[in-house]
Write a protein that holds these residues in place. Sequence first.
Motif, PDB file in Angstrom:
ATOM      1  N   LEU A 117       0.867  -1.191   0.000  1.00  0.00           N
ATOM      2  CA  LEU A 117       0.000   0.000   0.000  1.00  0.00           C
ATOM      3  C   LEU A 117       0.895   1.228   0.000  1.00  0.00           C
ATOM      4  CD1 LEU A 117      -3.221   0.700   2.010  1.00  0.00           C
ATOM      5  CD2 LEU A 117      -1.380   2.383   2.010  1.00  0.00           C
ATOM      6  N   ILE A 118       0.576   2.172  -0.877  1.00  0.00           N
ATOM      7  CA  ILE A 118       1.397   3.372  -0.979  1.00  0.00           C
ATOM      8  C   ILE A 118       0.515   4.615  -0.882  1.00  0.00           C
ATOM      9  CG2 ILE A 118       1.351   3.564  -3.510  1.00  0.00           C
ATOM     10  CD1 ILE A 118       4.404   4.219  -3.267  1.00  0.00           C
ATOM     11  N   VAL A 119       1.034   5.623  -0.190  1.00  0.00           N
ATOM     12  CA  VAL A 119       0.353   6.919  -0.105  1.00  0.00           C
ATOM     13  C   VAL A 119       1.273   7.952  -0.747  1.00  0.00           C
ATOM     14  CG1 VAL A 119      -0.691   8.652   1.406  1.00  0.00           C
ATOM     15  CG2 VAL A 119      -0.630   6.249   2.142  1.00  0.00           C
ATOM     16  N   LEU A 120       0.840   8.507  -1.870  1.00  0.00           N
ATOM     17  CA  LEU A 120       1.585   9.607  -2.498  1.00  0.00           C
ATOM     18  C   LEU A 120       0.981  10.914  -2.009  1.00  0.00           C
ATOM     19  CD1 LEU A 120       1.825   8.469  -6.257  1.00  0.00           C
ATOM     20  CD2 LEU A 120       3.375   7.953  -4.366  1.00  0.00           C
ATOM     21  N   PRO A 121       1.810  11.838  -1.520  1.00  0.00           N
ATOM     22  CA  PRO A 121       1.264  13.085  -0.987  1.00  0.00           C
ATOM     23  C   PRO A 121       0.678  13.976  -2.088  1.00  0.00           C
ATOM     24  CG  PRO A 121       3.647  13.223  -1.112  1.00  0.00           C
ATOM     25  CD  PRO A 121       3.282  11.811  -1.478  1.00  0.00           C
ATOM     26  N   ALA A 122      -0.273  14.809  -1.706  1.00  0.00           N
ATOM     27  CA  ALA A 122      -0.795  15.820  -2.626  1.00  0.00           C
ATOM     28  C   ALA A 122       0.369  16.666  -3.139  1.00  0.00           C
ATOM     29  CB  ALA A 122      -1.796  16.713  -1.895  1.00  0.00           C
ATOM     30  N   GLY A 123       0.356  16.976  -4.410  1.00  0.00           N
ATOM     31  CA  GLY A 123       1.327  17.917  -4.957  1.00  0.00           C
ATOM     32  C   GLY A 123       2.602  17.293  -5.502  1.00  0.00           C
ATOM     33  N   ILE A 124       2.789  15.987  -5.325  1.00  0.00           N
ATOM     34  CA  ILE A 124       4.023  15.372  -5.853  1.00  0.00           C
ATOM     35  C   ILE A 124       3.785  14.995  -7.327  1.00  0.00           C
ATOM     36  CG2 ILE A 124       3.465  12.964  -5.195  1.00  0.00           C
ATOM     37  CD1 ILE A 124       6.434  12.622  -4.427  1.00  0.00           C
ATOM     38  N   TYR A 125       4.746  15.325  -8.167  1.00  0.00           N
ATOM     39  CA  TYR A 125       4.644  14.902  -9.569  1.00  0.00           C
ATOM     40  C   TYR A 125       4.957  13.415  -9.659  1.00  0.00           C
ATOM     41  CZ  TYR A 125       4.143  19.549 -11.666  1.00  0.00           C
ATOM     42  OH  TYR A 125       3.674  20.776 -12.050  1.00  0.00           O
ATOM     43  N   HIS A 126       4.114  12.697 -10.419  1.00  0.00           N
ATOM     44  CA  HIS A 126       4.276  11.236 -10.524  1.00  0.00           C
ATOM     45  C   HIS A 126       3.634  10.721 -11.810  1.00  0.00           C
ATOM     46  CE1 HIS A 126       0.269  11.773  -8.772  1.00  0.00           C
ATOM     47  NE2 HIS A 126      -0.034  10.617  -9.347  1.00  0.00           N
ATOM     48  N   ARG A 127       3.853   9.427 -12.054  1.00  0.00           N
ATOM     49  CA  ARG A 127       3.226   8.750 -13.189  1.00  0.00           C
ATOM     50  C   ARG A 127       3.166   7.268 -12.848  1.00  0.00           C
ATOM     51  NH1 ARG A 127       8.468   9.449 -17.298  1.00  0.00           N
ATOM     52  NH2 ARG A 127       9.802   7.953 -16.186  1.00  0.00           N
ATOM     53  N   PHE A 128       2.343   6.527 -13.577  1.00  0.00           N
ATOM     54  CA  PHE A 128       2.165   5.104 -13.276  1.00  0.00           C
ATOM     55  C   PHE A 128       2.288   4.283 -14.544  1.00  0.00           C
ATOM     56  CE2 PHE A 128      -0.574   1.391 -13.420  1.00  0.00           C
ATOM     57  CZ  PHE A 128      -0.062   0.671 -12.361  1.00  0.00           C
ATOM     58  N   THR A 129       2.804   3.074 -14.410  1.00  0.00           N
ATOM     59  CA  THR A 129       2.727   2.131 -15.537  1.00  0.00           C
ATOM     60  C   THR A 129       2.648   0.694 -15.021  1.00  0.00           C
ATOM     61  OG1 THR A 129       3.719   1.404 -17.634  1.00  0.00           O
ATOM     62  CG2 THR A 129       5.251   1.915 -15.840  1.00  0.00           C
ATOM     63  N   THR A 130       2.016  -0.150 -15.815  1.00  0.00           N
ATOM     64  CA  THR A 130       2.117  -1.592 -15.588  1.00  0.00           C
ATOM     65  C   THR A 130       3.536  -2.014 -15.967  1.00  0.00           C
ATOM     66  OG1 THR A 130       1.166  -1.765 -17.802  1.00  0.00           O
ATOM     67  CG2 THR A 130      -0.308  -2.215 -15.954  1.00  0.00           C
ATOM     68  N   ASP A 131       3.884  -3.289 -15.669  1.00  0.00           N
ATOM     69  CA  ASP A 131       5.180  -3.806 -16.129  1.00  0.00           C
ATOM     70  C   ASP A 131       4.955  -4.681 -17.370  1.00  0.00           C
ATOM     71  OD1 ASP A 131       4.357  -6.290 -15.235  1.00  0.00           O
ATOM     72  OD2 ASP A 131       5.869  -6.460 -13.644  1.00  0.00           O
ATOM     73  N   THR A 132       5.973  -5.430 -17.752  1.00  0.00           N
ATOM     74  CA  THR A 132       5.862  -6.176 -19.023  1.00  0.00           C
ATOM     75  C   THR A 132       4.851  -7.321 -18.944  1.00  0.00           C
ATOM     76  OG1 THR A 132       7.799  -7.464 -18.357  1.00  0.00           O
ATOM     77  CG2 THR A 132       8.187  -5.600 -19.820  1.00  0.00           C
ATOM     78  N   LYS A 133       4.388  -7.640 -17.729  1.00  0.00           N
ATOM     79  CA  LYS A 133       3.347  -8.673 -17.609  1.00  0.00           C
ATOM     80  C   LYS A 133       1.949  -8.105 -17.872  1.00  0.00           C
ATOM     81  CE  LYS A 133       4.546 -10.582 -13.520  1.00  0.00           C
ATOM     82  NZ  LYS A 133       5.741  -9.846 -13.052  1.00  0.00           N
ATOM     83  N   ASN A 134       1.879  -6.782 -17.967  1.00  0.00           N
ATOM     84  CA  ASN A 134       0.617  -6.122 -18.348  1.00  0.00           C
ATOM     85  C   ASN A 134      -0.575  -6.528 -17.490  1.00  0.00           C
ATOM     86  OD1 ASN A 134       1.423  -4.506 -20.767  1.00  0.00           O
ATOM     87  ND2 ASN A 134       2.005  -6.527 -21.520  1.00  0.00           N
ATOM     88  N   TYR A 135      -0.368  -6.550 -16.193  1.00  0.00           N
ATOM     89  CA  TYR A 135      -1.498  -6.910 -15.319  1.00  0.00           C
ATOM     90  C   TYR A 135      -1.308  -6.359 -13.917  1.00  0.00           C
ATOM     91  CZ  TYR A 135      -4.495  -9.673 -12.268  1.00  0.00           C
ATOM     92  OH  TYR A 135      -5.400 -10.062 -11.313  1.00  0.00           O
ATOM     93  N   ILE A 136      -2.253  -5.561 -13.481  1.00  0.00           N
ATOM     94  CA  ILE A 136      -2.290  -5.154 -12.077  1.00  0.00           C
ATOM     95  C   ILE A 136      -3.745  -4.979 -11.664  1.00  0.00           C
ATOM     96  CG2 ILE A 136      -2.135  -2.642 -12.464  1.00  0.00           C
ATOM     97  CD1 ILE A 136      -0.250  -2.592  -9.936  1.00  0.00           C
ATOM     98  N   LYS A 137      -4.019  -5.406 -10.442  1.00  0.00           N
ATOM     99  CA  LYS A 137      -5.343  -5.178  -9.849  1.00  0.00           C
ATOM    100  C   LYS A 137      -5.097  -4.389  -8.577  1.00  0.00           C
ATOM    101  CE  LYS A 137      -9.379  -7.726  -8.263  1.00  0.00           C
ATOM    102  NZ  LYS A 137      -9.843  -9.063  -7.853  1.00  0.00           N
ATOM    103  N   ALA A 138      -5.741  -3.241  -8.446  1.00  0.00           N
ATOM    104  CA  ALA A 138      -5.456  -2.371  -7.305  1.00  0.00           C
ATOM    105  C   ALA A 138      -6.741  -1.812  -6.720  1.00  0.00           C
ATOM    106  CB  ALA A 138      -4.558  -1.217  -7.737  1.00  0.00           C
TER     107      ALA A 138
END
Length: 172
Positions: A117-138
């Motif tokens: 579990l991750i908490v990114l604070p308000a105001g932080i620049y970020h981006r997201f990607t899946t990995d080469t397995k192309n699967y995430i459930k969150a």
Amino acid sequence: MKAYWFDNQPGDQRDDHDSGKLVDSDYLRDLGILYYRCPSIDEVDAIAKERSYKNRDEITVSPEKMGDVYEDKVKMFFNEHLHEDEEIRYILDGNGFFDVRNERDDWVRIRLEKDDLIVLPAGIYHRFTTDTKNYIKAMRLFKEDPQWTPLNRRPEVDENPYRQSYFQASSV
Ligand code: KMT
Ligand code: NI
């Protein structure tokens, strides 16, 4: 969870891009990022309660679930942005990467797996990607009135008050 400096090499965003240089949990804390290992939903419920999160949903990012729009979605998640509220994600299955910027605009890549579990604070620049397995459930947790709109990076967004407060609060 594993955090390391992004290698800045060309190639698919879903590759590891591991420079071989680890980032420790103290540094993540300095960036304002909280990380918890939650082997059961009880730990997630406790964090949600403490931080006044009332709602949640689940998202599966995969070609099976999303069909033709999968590639577009993955590209969209990878646009650098910030939010005016925290972003909490609890990984139920699969893997993915959150990349976060430090104050010098270096990228830290955070690899997440089931029970992270991750908490990114308000105001932080970020981006997201899946990995080469192309699967995430969150699981996505949110307060009653989520300020979730991604604000893509541009000069006006650098001046956003939530960005400014984040800068003042983070100690790097
Ligand atoms: C995000 O914030 O980019 C997402 O919600 C992506 C899917 S959740 C791991
Ligand atoms: Ni986001």
